[in-house]
Enzyme design. Structure first.
Site, short mmCIF file in Angstrom:
data_model
loop_
_atom_site.label_atom_id
_atom_site.label_comp_id
_atom_site.label_asym_id
_atom_site.label_seq_id
_atom_site.Cartn_x
_atom_site.Cartn_y
_atom_site.Cartn_z
N GLU A 163 13.92 1.21 56.84
CA GLU A 163 13.74 1.31 58.29
C GLU A 163 14.92 0.64 59.00
O GLU A 163 14.75 -0.06 60.00
CB GLU A 163 12.43 0.67 58.74
CG GLU A 163 11.21 1.34 58.15
CD GLU A 163 9.91 0.89 58.80
OE1 GLU A 163 9.32 1.70 59.51
OE2 GLU A 163 9.52 -0.28 58.60
N CYS A 183 3.34 0.68 66.04
CA CYS A 183 4.20 -0.19 66.84
C CYS A 183 4.85 0.54 68.01
O CYS A 183 5.00 -0.02 69.10
CB CYS A 183 5.27 -0.83 65.96
SG CYS A 183 6.16 0.35 64.92
ZN ZN Z 1 7.91 1.23 66.06
#
Ligand code: ZN
Length: 634
Positions: A303, A401
């Site tokens: 990520e 998120c």
């Molecule tokens: Zn996120």
């Protein structure tokens, strides 16, 4: 940097009234906040705060759930401050009371480590999101108090922060650790500003200073758990003390939150070594690791960041949260110095990568934001067959998120438009219609912007001090802008002195003075550094801050077949009825010839019309292919 620090003009002092942004902020308020509340409720995230979880039952409160609810509280609080809404206020009252009710007698506040694994508290700072969740709860408490004056959550997070200040540190009996997922650093600075309590600033500085020191805390911590040390902590930016870090590494969202906290501490404590580290990391990120959309973090596997210039388009990760984190960091760099390099990046990420994060109807979200989508479908033998399954936004995610992060950015957008430097400079970083009240020196100045930016380059700014006042108005001339005109009360001042990309108009201002800035907005071709292999012999199209893409809905030929001759004339036109009203760009491209030949002596293409739309509105019609970087036709 040799200049005065800036002070952000808070969102609560800025009323947005803008043709581009107001409809999006309204959708955020009317649709997205309600949708996200329902998602938090139906997935069990709200009930988790009741601490009723029993072993063996589902759902199990996850280690990052608290942060999703906290970000929603923050977003809803900002929205409430700008737009009274009794129903929303009631929901906020209920949720903040519920969150506070989960606080333990010693101040601890985390649903997972209270209900599910009470014996694991603070035992794995590296991998679990305890301090990250604490940071989001703190931000929520500050936002809720600022919006409503109610201290339910603020008082609770102060008690929690007081506990953390006792638990963490290098003193006798303290844990010399710091979070694997940063976030609490910037949150504690907000808590310090909201309460004036310097111990919160000190705790933030401790987390930043302690990071990456030897003996390495994560080695000690994993040994205590009976695990082998991981050795390389670049994934969470803990491979070195932060002042020694030269390049951005690892997980992009973590990196952005850390650097934001570093910039905050550099500003609050006038720490030049920390500011210099921020500057080095900024230059590395924006010089070698950032997409043309302002997206960052190329790789799904971590990520985060790949090698320098490794910026593939169709597999680009570019998490929405990472783009938002970049905006947070840019906004803080702007308080260290009024320099358009920061605002240009802020604008690039905002209008492209981040705005793509939500559908126009406010109900679906991108987690990752690739710069090309070709669709994939595998048959039962695993062969790629016709492309019918395309990448699309989702209503929600297990790891959610991004959606509430998007909501809190939109509902606090006013806070990114202006700064005041020292006692005599008001800077306009973004061109967004509306009215702001700025404290300059000993007086108040109202600034009103009127514009159709980003579709039109004319920005009218009315300056109204309480009484005539001498100060500088600093206007950003974006880095992409080759030609502009600047007038004050009808008089040309285009040659006003320039510093770091801002034109400074210095005069004694009086009620109703009128500034008009006109930025030329030609259609521009953008080329990447030759080291970006994914972009070799390709071109991207930009107009103003908006990056364009070709989407399948506008083309009968597959988008992957389109290429753009270098000399094609491209026209920009506003289409009021398309995708909420956008400027599209049209011209003649070339597309693959129908036929069977795999190779031939001449380019196998034919002319075809092309229509480009802003990248941020892609995937709001039928699913299909999309591409930002177009091959240059031979
Ligand atoms: Zn996120």
């Amino acid at each position: 940097m040799g200049q005065q620090h800036g002070k952000q003009v808070l969102f609560s002092q800025v009323k947005i009234d803008d043709a581009f942004w107001s409809p999006r902020i309204a959708v955020n308020r009317q649709v997205t906040l309600a949708h996200e509340y329902e998602m938090c409720r139906t997935t069990g995230r709200l009930d988790a705060f009741k601490l009723h979880w029993e072993p063996g039952t589902e759902p199990v409160p996850h280690i990052f759930w608290d942060s999703d609810v906290a970000k929603w509280v923050e977003a809803a609080s900002y929205s409430l401050a700008a737009h009274p809404d009794p129903d929303l206020e009631r929901k906020l009252d209920d949720i903040t009371t519920l969150i506070a009710s989960a606080q333990q007698a010693d101040g601890y506040l985390n649903t997972h480590f209270t209900a599910v694994e009470p014996d694991k508290r603070f035992t794995n700072l590296r991998d679990w999101h305890e301090l990250y969740c604490a940071g989001h709860l703190i931000e929520a408490g500050v936002a809720h108090a600022e919006a409503t004056g109610k201290r339910t959550l603020l008082d609770a997070v102060c008690r929690y922060a007081d506990l953390l200040a006792r638990v963490f540190g290098t003193g006798e009996g303290q844990i010399p650790g710091y979070p694997g997922h940063e976030e609490i650093e910037l949150a504690l600075v907000k808590l310090y500003r909201a309460t004036g309590q310097r111990r919160y600033l000190e705790l933030s500085r401790y987390f930043i200073d302690q990071r990456g020191r030897q003996p390495h805390y994560y080695d000690l911590e994993s040994a205590r758990r009976g695990e082998k040390a991981r050795g390389d902590y670049s994934y969470c930016q803990a491979h070195l003390p932060v002042r020694q870090q030269e390049s951005v590494t690892g997980h992009a969202v973590r990196a952005m939150y850390l650097y934001s906290g570093m910039a905050d501490i550099a500003r609050e404590t006038d720490d030049q070594t920390l500011a210099a580290a921020c500057e080095r990391l900024w230059n590395h990120l924006t010089g070698k690791q950032m997409y043309v959309t302002g997206g960052i973090g190329a790789s799904r596997s971590n990520e985060g960041f790949l090698d320098d210039y490794d910026l593939p388009d169709d597999t680009a990760y570019c998490e929405t949260c990472a783009g938002i984190g970049l905006i947070f960091w840019a906004q803080r760099m702007l308080q260290l110095g009024c320099d358009r390099r920061y605002a240009d990046v802020l604008e690039r990420a905002l209008y492209n990568n981040v705005l793509a994060g939500s559908s126009l109807d406010g109900r679906r979200f991108f987690y990752d934001n690739p710069l090309a989508a070709y669709g994939t479908k595998k048959d039962s033998q695993g062969r790629l067959t016709q492309t019918t399954r395309y990448y699309q936004r989702s209503e929600w995610f297990g790891c959610a998120c991004c959606p509430p992060n998007y909501a809190r950015l939109l509902s606090s957008l006013g806070g990114y438009v202006y700064s005041v430097y020292g006692d005599n400079r008001a800077a306009v970083h973004l061109y967004v219609g509306g009215e702001a009240t700025l404290a300059i020196g000993s007086g108040q100045v109202t600034i009103r912007q009127q514009t159709r930016y980003p579709w039109d380059g004319q920005i009218a700014i009315r300056v109204s001090p309480e009484k005539p006042a001498a100060f500088q108005l600093a206007l950003r001339i974006p880095g992409w802008c080759q030609s502009f005109r600047l007038q004050v009360n009808g008089q040309d001042v285009s040659d006003a002195p320039e510093t770091n990309g801002y034109r400074l108009i210095e005069r004694t201002w009086s009620e109703g003075d009128q500034v008009v800035l006109t930025l030329e907005l030609p259609v521009r071709r953008v080329f990447a550094h030759p080291s970006v292999r994914a972009c070799q012999n390709k071109v991207a199209i930009q107009r103003g801050p908006i990056v364009y893409c070709a989407e399948q809905a506008d083309h009968s030929d597959p988008v992957r077949h389109l290429c753009l001759p270098e000399d094609t004339a491209l026209q920009a036109s506003f289409e009021a009825d398309l995708l909420g009203g956008v400027v599209t760009i049209t011209g003649t491209a070339r597309a693959a010839l129908p036929g069977e030949a795999l190779y031939g002596p001449a380019p196998l293409t034919k002319p075809c019309p092309i229509r480009l739309i802003p990248y941020y509105v892609w995937n709001n019609r039928q699913p299909g292919e999309m591409r930002v970087w177009l091959p240059i036709a031979p």
